[in-house]
Design a protein around this motif. Structure first.
Motif, PDB file in Angstrom:
ATOM      1  N   PHE A 281       0.809  -1.344   0.184  1.00  0.00           N
ATOM      2  CA  PHE A 281       0.016  -0.098  -0.026  1.00  0.00           C
ATOM      3  C   PHE A 281       0.778   1.418  -0.111  1.00  0.00           C
ATOM      4  O   PHE A 281       0.499   2.184  -0.947  1.00  0.00           O
ATOM      5  CB  PHE A 281      -1.037  -0.006   1.377  1.00  0.00           C
ATOM      6  N   PHE A 282       1.906   1.205   1.041  1.00  0.00           N
ATOM      7  CA  PHE A 282       2.623   2.494   0.959  1.00  0.00           C
ATOM      8  C   PHE A 282       3.561   2.597  -0.266  1.00  0.00           C
ATOM      9  O   PHE A 282       3.884   3.560  -0.653  1.00  0.00           O
ATOM     10  CB  PHE A 282       3.456   2.363   2.203  1.00  0.00           C
ATOM     11  N   LEU A 283       4.229   1.432  -0.601  1.00  0.00           N
ATOM     12  CA  LEU A 283       4.999   1.530  -1.895  1.00  0.00           C
ATOM     13  C   LEU A 283       4.111   2.106  -3.063  1.00  0.00           C
ATOM     14  O   LEU A 283       4.568   2.940  -3.956  1.00  0.00           O
ATOM     15  CB  LEU A 283       5.470   0.233  -2.115  1.00  0.00           C
ATOM     16  N   ALA A 311      10.891  -3.008  -7.546  1.00  0.00           N
ATOM     17  CA  ALA A 311      11.184  -4.344  -7.343  1.00  0.00           C
ATOM     18  C   ALA A 311      10.750  -4.851  -6.273  1.00  0.00           C
ATOM     19  O   ALA A 311      10.084  -5.979  -5.895  1.00  0.00           O
ATOM     20  CB  ALA A 311      12.687  -4.442  -7.378  1.00  0.00           C
ATOM     21  N   MET A 312      10.616  -3.933  -5.007  1.00  0.00           N
ATOM     22  CA  MET A 312      10.220  -4.555  -3.569  1.00  0.00           C
ATOM     23  C   MET A 312       8.553  -4.854  -3.768  1.00  0.00           C
ATOM     24  O   MET A 312       8.187  -5.590  -3.364  1.00  0.00           O
ATOM     25  CB  MET A 312      10.763  -3.390  -2.684  1.00  0.00           C
ATOM     26  N   PHE A 317       4.294  -8.554  -3.555  1.00  0.00           N
ATOM     27  CA  PHE A 317       3.017  -9.060  -4.513  1.00  0.00           C
ATOM     28  C   PHE A 317       3.055 -10.439  -4.958  1.00  0.00           C
ATOM     29  O   PHE A 317       2.145 -11.246  -4.463  1.00  0.00           O
ATOM     30  CB  PHE A 317       2.813  -8.347  -5.846  1.00  0.00           C
ATOM     31  N   THR A 318       4.251 -10.880  -5.478  1.00  0.00           N
ATOM     32  CA  THR A 318       4.284 -12.293  -5.689  1.00  0.00           C
ATOM     33  C   THR A 318       4.304 -13.343  -4.485  1.00  0.00           C
ATOM     34  O   THR A 318       4.109 -14.257  -4.407  1.00  0.00           O
ATOM     35  CB  THR A 318       5.682 -12.466  -6.365  1.00  0.00           C
ATOM     36  N   MET A 345      13.208 -11.171  -6.117  1.00  0.00           N
ATOM     37  CA  MET A 345      14.148 -11.149  -4.941  1.00  0.00           C
ATOM     38  C   MET A 345      15.342 -10.681  -5.276  1.00  0.00           C
ATOM     39  O   MET A 345      16.135  -9.793  -4.528  1.00  0.00           O
ATOM     40  CB  MET A 345      13.904 -12.415  -4.170  1.00  0.00           C
ATOM     41  N   LEU A 346      16.167 -11.272  -6.452  1.00  0.00           N
ATOM     42  CA  LEU A 346      17.206 -11.253  -6.785  1.00  0.00           C
ATOM     43  C   LEU A 346      17.289  -9.665  -7.352  1.00  0.00           C
ATOM     44  O   LEU A 346      18.633  -8.937  -6.922  1.00  0.00           O
ATOM     45  CB  LEU A 346      17.953 -12.075  -7.871  1.00  0.00           C
ATOM     46  N   ALA A 347      16.497  -9.207  -8.041  1.00  0.00           N
ATOM     47  CA  ALA A 347      16.327  -7.964  -8.536  1.00  0.00           C
ATOM     48  C   ALA A 347      16.496  -6.906  -7.474  1.00  0.00           C
ATOM     49  O   ALA A 347      17.124  -5.838  -7.209  1.00  0.00           O
ATOM     50  CB  ALA A 347      15.201  -7.727  -9.368  1.00  0.00           C
TER      51      ALA A 347
END
Length: 558
Positions: A281-283, A311-312, A317-318, A345-347
């Protein structure tokens, strides 16, 4: 009719009987006379002629086991009855059942009481519970096999001496069961079942399969679901091949086979779901503020921050939908889900490193970064490199369904993730160790620089709250909070789980607070005369005392 001696008018007179006979029934075995016994023995015994190099006490080579299963279909034409007990070599026996009336094909039940016991053919499912092991081949499998074979059959071969895999995994009872039907059977909705009743074991059972390829078994839980309750274990698999129950240790820490209490698992799940939801939500608000509300041109630091936020957001989400996809029991869907979450995650890790690199470069160049197409280059590296890793692992089949177990065996959580421990350690933990060393070193350097600015500036005030937000923002921006995973050992294991979960679940929230408090300072001023590259000469006033935007560039060197 009998009459007492005291009767005055007996109908039939008999002599008095002084002996009494008592019959006690103590037998527990069911002796069926003139009834339909549901437990049937195979009609004949057949020796499968396969050349093996196995000696007494030796392990059977995996390639030889595959060769044996390839020969099972040759027995069907030589059988005189509907079933046959098969003997191959020491520790390798089985049974073959063929359907002589394809129109009346039904589920086939095969059971036995111990590893060395002969296999029996069971005619009703209720009787299976009287055995300690059973294999159920569904009617759907016979229907699928009918289109590729002349006579539908099912061959179940038991291996008690199959060679271990590369990890030297522990196999329950050293029993490997292989099911052959003369053709490839996959995507069963009515799944093949393997039951183990009243088993004594140590650790966590997990049903695995092996496709028969390679010089050693390569076990995977792809396509198999494990259900265990106390001493009973049930494997449900959507395909037919080699099967075994591997035992995971309670004591050793393994990120792919974690064991925690049910209460801790529930608490961590709630914290993660709520925290990830709030972070997303905040992102979203950060992205909204940047793309729709921002009126000035963004600095390089802010652009890098937005890439990290993106990315985060996708990682959160995933992660939130991962369990939902895992519960769909779709092998392909779970692999894609695992690959996507691993990629993001790697990104995210890579953008942590880019943030640290950018901060160091700013300090070194005095805020004047003159690298041609700087943002484009770091963007290509940060987004493309993780995709290469994900595609390679997807091709190698390293993604699939993983299960988080609880110590009381009452609850499990399925997720789509990496199925190979070695790959997990090298790609994930190894890569983050490198990133963590770099970002943590940068974090110390930035803090030292900020405190140096505080000592050299006068007439400025600050609050402890803003200092804390500054430090938390830097920690989240550089991914320092992920370092708590290194303490997940021994007595610190569960506390580190909670700290790690809380901090990383609310990572997006911390970044939003940090971004909101700094979004009005350090903006790039556009020159009224339209000078080019004005952002290369801008200055920032970042310090713990002034708490101005630390995303912008440091003061120019004189």
């Amino acid at each position: 009719m009998l009459a007492n001696a005291s009767d005055k008018t007996p109908f039939l007179s008999v002599p008095p009987v002084n002996d009494r006979y008592i019959i006690r029934v103590t037998a527990t075995n069911n002796n069926c006379v003139n009834c339909n016994n549901p437990v049937k023995q195979p009609d004949e015994n057949i020796q499968l002629n396969v050349t093996t190099d196995i000696k007494k006490g030796d392990k059977l080579d995996a390639a030889q086991a595959t060769k044996i299963m390839d020969k099972v279909s040759d027995l069907v034409t030589s059988m005189t009855g509907s079933s046959a007990a098969v003997t191959v070599a020491e520790g390798v026996t089985g049974v073959v059942v063929r359907e002589t009336k394809p129109a009346d094909v039904q589920d086939v039940f095969i059971a036995y009481r111990s590893p060395n016991d002969s296999m029996s053919i069971i005619e009703n499912e209720e009787t299976l519970a009287t055995f300690s092991r059973s294999v159920t081949v569904s009617k759907e499998a016979f229907v699928k096999a009918r289109s590729n074979v002349t006579i539908p059959f099912a061959g179940v071969i038991r291996f008690l001496n199959l060679a271990s895999d590369m990890k030297n995994s522990t196999v329950l009872g050293n029993e490997v069961l292989a099911v052959e039907m003369g053709t490839t059977i996959t995507n069963l909705t009515d799944k093949m079942q393997i039951h183990f009743w009243n088993m004594t074991y140590t650790g966590i059972p997990s049903c695995h399969s092996w496709n028969g390829e390679g010089s050693q078994p390569n076990w995977t839980d792809d396509g198999c679901l494990t259900r265990h309750d106390g001493q009973n274990i049930l494997c449900e698999c959507s395909h037919l091949t080699f099967f075994a129950v591997l035992m995971a240790s309670f004591t050793s820490f393994s990120p792919l086979n974690e064991t925690i209490s049910t209460s801790d698992l529930n608490n961590l799940t709630i914290i993660t779901q709520v925290g990830c939801g709030l972070s997303m939500f905040f992102l979203c608000i950060v992205l909204f503020m940047h793309f729709l509300l921002r009126r000035t041109k963004a600095s390089n630091a802010t652009r890098i921050l937005i890439h990290l936020v993106s990315a985060m957001f996708l990682l959160n989400f995933t992660f939130l939908i991962n369990n939902v996809v895992a519960n769909l029991n779709s092998s392909v869907g779970c692999k894609i889900m695992a690959a996507l979450m691993h990629y993001f995650m790697l990104a995210t890790f890579t953008w942590f490193a880019v943030q640290a690199f950018h901060l160091c470069l700013q300090i070194y160049t005095g805020g004047q970064i003159v690298i041609h197409r700087y943002i484009l280059k770091v963007s290509i590296v940060s987004w493309l490199l993780p995709s290469v890793v994900g595609i390679v692992l997807l091709i190698l089949g390293k993604y699939g369904e993983q299960v988080i177990h609880t110590s009381d065996s009452q609850q499990t959580v399925a997720m789509c993730w990496i199925t190979d421990n070695l790959v997990h350690y090298v790609v994930n933990i190894g890569y983050y160790v490198v990133v963590f060393i770099f970002t943590f070193t940068t974090f110390i350097i930035i803090l030292s620089w900020l405190f140096f600015l505080k000592r050299t500036r006068t007439g400025q005030t600050s609050t402890h709250g803003k200092k804390i937000v500054t430090i938390l923002g830097l920690c989240c921006m550089l991914g320092i909070t992920w370092g708590f995973a290194f303490f997940a050992y021994g007595a610190l294991r569960i506390p580190s789980y909670y700290i790690f979960t809380v901090l990383n679940s609310f990572q997006g929230f911390f970044l939003f607070i940090y971004y909101y408090n700094t979004s009005h300072t350090g903006e790039i001023s556009s020159s009224a005369s339209g000078q080019k590259n004005s952002n290369s000469t801008k200055t920032i006033k970042t310090s713990l005392s002034s708490f101005e935007n630390p995303y912008t560039d440091p003061p120019e060197k004189k």
